[in-house]
Design a protein around this motif. Sequence first.
Motif, PDB file in Angstrom:
ATOM      1  N   PHE A  19     -38.403 -40.436  -2.761  1.00 42.05           N
ATOM      2  CA  PHE A  19     -39.367 -41.395  -3.281  1.00 42.05           C
ATOM      3  C   PHE A  19     -40.216 -43.203  -3.072  1.00 42.05           C
ATOM      4  O   PHE A  19     -41.324 -43.072  -2.603  1.00 42.05           O
ATOM      5  CB  PHE A  19     -39.055 -41.557  -4.943  1.00 42.05           C
ATOM      6  CG  PHE A  19     -40.182 -41.817  -5.699  1.00 42.05           C
ATOM      7  CD1 PHE A  19     -41.350 -41.597  -6.118  1.00 42.05           C
ATOM      8  CD2 PHE A  19     -39.919 -43.828  -5.997  1.00 42.05           C
ATOM      9  CE1 PHE A  19     -42.201 -41.766  -6.886  1.00 42.05           C
ATOM     10  CE2 PHE A  19     -41.405 -43.710  -6.549  1.00 42.05           C
ATOM     11  CZ  PHE A  19     -42.105 -43.201  -7.150  1.00 42.05           C
ATOM     12  N   SER A  20     -39.062 -43.229  -2.420  1.00 42.72           N
ATOM     13  CA  SER A  20     -39.484 -44.688  -2.063  1.00 42.72           C
ATOM     14  C   SER A  20     -40.008 -44.906  -0.384  1.00 42.72           C
ATOM     15  O   SER A  20     -41.094 -45.071   0.219  1.00 42.72           O
ATOM     16  CB  SER A  20     -38.618 -45.945  -1.640  1.00 42.72           C
ATOM     17  OG  SER A  20     -37.406 -45.790  -0.952  1.00 42.72           O
ATOM     18  N   SER A  53     -27.984 -47.934  -7.261  1.00 42.45           N
ATOM     19  CA  SER A  53     -29.146 -47.656  -7.701  1.00 42.45           C
ATOM     20  C   SER A  53     -30.731 -48.294  -8.804  1.00 42.45           C
ATOM     21  O   SER A  53     -31.412 -47.901  -9.206  1.00 42.45           O
ATOM     22  CB  SER A  53     -28.864 -46.579  -7.891  1.00 42.45           C
ATOM     23  OG  SER A  53     -28.345 -47.022  -9.870  1.00 42.45           O
ATOM     24  N   ALA A  54     -29.845 -49.615  -8.426  1.00 38.42           N
ATOM     25  CA  ALA A  54     -31.041 -50.188  -9.269  1.00 38.42           C
ATOM     26  C   ALA A  54     -32.186 -51.053  -8.303  1.00 38.42           C
ATOM     27  O   ALA A  54     -31.686 -51.195  -6.588  1.00 38.42           O
ATOM     28  CB  ALA A  54     -30.323 -52.028  -9.423  1.00 38.42           C
ATOM     29  N   SER A  55     -33.364 -50.851  -9.074  1.00 40.42           N
ATOM     30  CA  SER A  55     -34.691 -51.693  -7.805  1.00 40.42           C
ATOM     31  C   SER A  55     -35.466 -52.325  -8.884  1.00 40.42           C
ATOM     32  O   SER A  55     -35.183 -52.926 -10.592  1.00 40.42           O
ATOM     33  CB  SER A  55     -35.133 -50.331  -8.168  1.00 40.42           C
ATOM     34  OG  SER A  55     -35.661 -49.585  -9.099  1.00 40.42           O
ATOM     35  N   LYS A  83     -34.054 -41.263  -4.727  1.00 44.63           N
ATOM     36  CA  LYS A  83     -34.673 -42.039  -4.930  1.00 44.63           C
ATOM     37  C   LYS A  83     -35.242 -42.942  -3.569  1.00 44.63           C
ATOM     38  O   LYS A  83     -36.247 -43.669  -3.152  1.00 44.63           O
ATOM     39  CB  LYS A  83     -33.874 -43.325  -5.856  1.00 44.63           C
ATOM     40  CG  LYS A  83     -34.156 -44.480  -5.925  1.00 44.63           C
ATOM     41  CD  LYS A  83     -33.401 -45.261  -7.309  1.00 44.63           C
ATOM     42  CE  LYS A  83     -33.810 -46.356  -7.777  1.00 44.63           C
ATOM     43  NZ  LYS A  83     -33.817 -47.269  -6.274  1.00 44.63           N
ATOM     44  N   ARG A  84     -34.608 -42.996  -2.139  1.00 38.55           N
ATOM     45  CA  ARG A  84     -35.362 -43.602  -1.484  1.00 38.55           C
ATOM     46  C   ARG A  84     -35.643 -42.056  -0.930  1.00 38.55           C
ATOM     47  O   ARG A  84     -36.998 -42.821   0.073  1.00 38.55           O
ATOM     48  CB  ARG A  84     -33.396 -42.692   0.034  1.00 38.55           C
ATOM     49  CG  ARG A  84     -34.204 -43.597   1.146  1.00 38.55           C
ATOM     50  CD  ARG A  84     -34.473 -45.544   0.802  1.00 38.55           C
ATOM     51  NE  ARG A  84     -35.007 -45.207   2.526  1.00 38.55           N
ATOM     52  CZ  ARG A  84     -33.485 -46.182   3.550  1.00 38.55           C
ATOM     53  NH1 ARG A  84     -32.811 -46.219   2.861  1.00 38.55           N
ATOM     54  NH2 ARG A  84     -33.866 -46.002   4.719  1.00 38.55           N
ATOM     55  N   ARG A 127     -46.861 -48.071  -7.488  1.00 34.17           N
ATOM     56  CA  ARG A 127     -47.558 -46.510  -7.026  1.00 34.17           C
ATOM     57  C   ARG A 127     -48.020 -46.052  -7.996  1.00 34.17           C
ATOM     58  O   ARG A 127     -48.144 -46.324  -9.247  1.00 34.17           O
ATOM     59  CB  ARG A 127     -45.951 -46.430  -6.518  1.00 34.17           C
ATOM     60  CG  ARG A 127     -45.117 -46.513  -5.911  1.00 34.17           C
ATOM     61  CD  ARG A 127     -44.427 -45.526  -5.093  1.00 34.17           C
ATOM     62  NE  ARG A 127     -43.484 -46.420  -4.655  1.00 34.17           N
ATOM     63  CZ  ARG A 127     -43.256 -47.163  -3.048  1.00 34.17           C
ATOM     64  NH1 ARG A 127     -44.003 -45.953  -2.441  1.00 34.17           N
ATOM     65  NH2 ARG A 127     -42.083 -46.907  -2.417  1.00 34.17           N
ATOM     66  N   GLU A 144     -41.285 -52.105  -9.397  1.00 30.95           N
ATOM     67  CA  GLU A 144     -41.351 -50.852  -8.091  1.00 30.95           C
ATOM     68  C   GLU A 144     -42.890 -49.847  -8.640  1.00 30.95           C
ATOM     69  O   GLU A 144     -43.793 -48.873  -7.913  1.00 30.95           O
ATOM     70  CB  GLU A 144     -40.421 -49.712  -7.879  1.00 30.95           C
ATOM     71  CG  GLU A 144     -40.539 -49.122  -6.629  1.00 30.95           C
ATOM     72  CD  GLU A 144     -38.724 -48.399  -6.124  1.00 30.95           C
ATOM     73  OE1 GLU A 144     -38.129 -47.733  -6.196  1.00 30.95           O
ATOM     74  OE2 GLU A 144     -38.146 -49.462  -5.779  1.00 30.95           O
ATOM     75  N   THR A 168     -32.503 -49.350  -0.489  1.00 33.59           N
ATOM     76  CA  THR A 168     -33.627 -49.994   0.650  1.00 33.59           C
ATOM     77  C   THR A 168     -33.753 -51.973  -0.039  1.00 33.59           C
ATOM     78  O   THR A 168     -34.201 -52.340   1.220  1.00 33.59           O
ATOM     79  CB  THR A 168     -35.464 -49.608  -0.634  1.00 33.59           C
ATOM     80  OG1 THR A 168     -35.006 -49.329  -2.118  1.00 33.59           O
ATOM     81  CG2 THR A 168     -35.677 -48.182   0.516  1.00 33.59           C
TER      82      THR A 168
END
Lengths: 106, 229
Positions: A88-89, B219-221, A85-86, B229, B225, B84
């Motif tokens: 990908f971001s 792991s939530a986003s 995930k990281r 993209r 998101e 992130t």
Amino acid sequence: MTTYDVYVAGGAVLFALGTYGLLERSHLVHKVIAANFMGSGIFLVLIGLANRTPTPEPDPVPQAMVLTGIVVTVAMTALGLAIVKRYFSETGRTTLDADEKPGERR
Amino acid sequence: MPERPRIRLVPLAASLAVFALVLRAVHALPDTATGLSAEMTAGAKASGIKNVVTAVLLDFRGYDTLLEIAVLMLATIAVLSLRTDPDALSRRISGVAGPVLGALTRAYVPIMIVVAGHLVWIGSSGPGGAFQGGAVLGAAGILLALSGFARPRWSSGAPMRWVLAVGLLTFIAVALLPLALGGTLLQYPDESRKSLVLLVEILLTLSIGASLTSLFLASASDTSEGERR
């Protein structure tokens, strides 16, 4: 052919399928899933082998090892997905292929 | 035109090779296995822990379990540091559960906590134990967070980190204790064996539950998101 043979053969098949997926698939999430397949295959083999004892009760040591393995697999999966995930971001890519354009379907 | 599924030779060969290797390894084993059932059952009887698998996990092979918890904690720390956007989940669910989800959560979570406690307690004599209890507790935590009851902010707060660490820290302390008393690592004193194992199990359950919840929530986003993209 005993019950334990079926478990062991099934485990070997899962392990082989996982190996194929891990090498053939380029999508990173597919790779994590394939590694899970391999783990599950080994668990099946161990559970099958625990049944080989002469006593009616199966051997508790392989069972405990599988229980340990399941938790380690959970940790591996979570860490793998977090890294994917990281990645990908940061890059917008879902594979390790440097030529892949962000957003491209694989 | 849909792409034809293709089979690549190198992965196929590797896959067949490991298949043969696993079968070969299993068939190389002697036909009759003695196993450790008898020793383990006798040892479990002596230790007062009637469930043999629990006795193996926390007593005879406690070292495996100690390292396993360490692996789980390391993974949790790594996942938490790879986030992130720590607040993504709180923004996404905005803290309001619908009436059905809210009512179900209110009904289920207390039951799940009782079930987790039962699983830990029963683990000394039947199927159950710290990992099973921890899994139920983790599910309860995820349910609470997703339905907006507990603000996910606690998932990164200091109290949560102590709950995460307490299982491993206690296990390490219990493992080191015999060294001070002149024994070897993880050699529980006979008279307090069962209570020490139970103490470790209960605290491990809390840590495992907290760790599974954190792994999920980290792991939530944001829903947006994918669209960005």
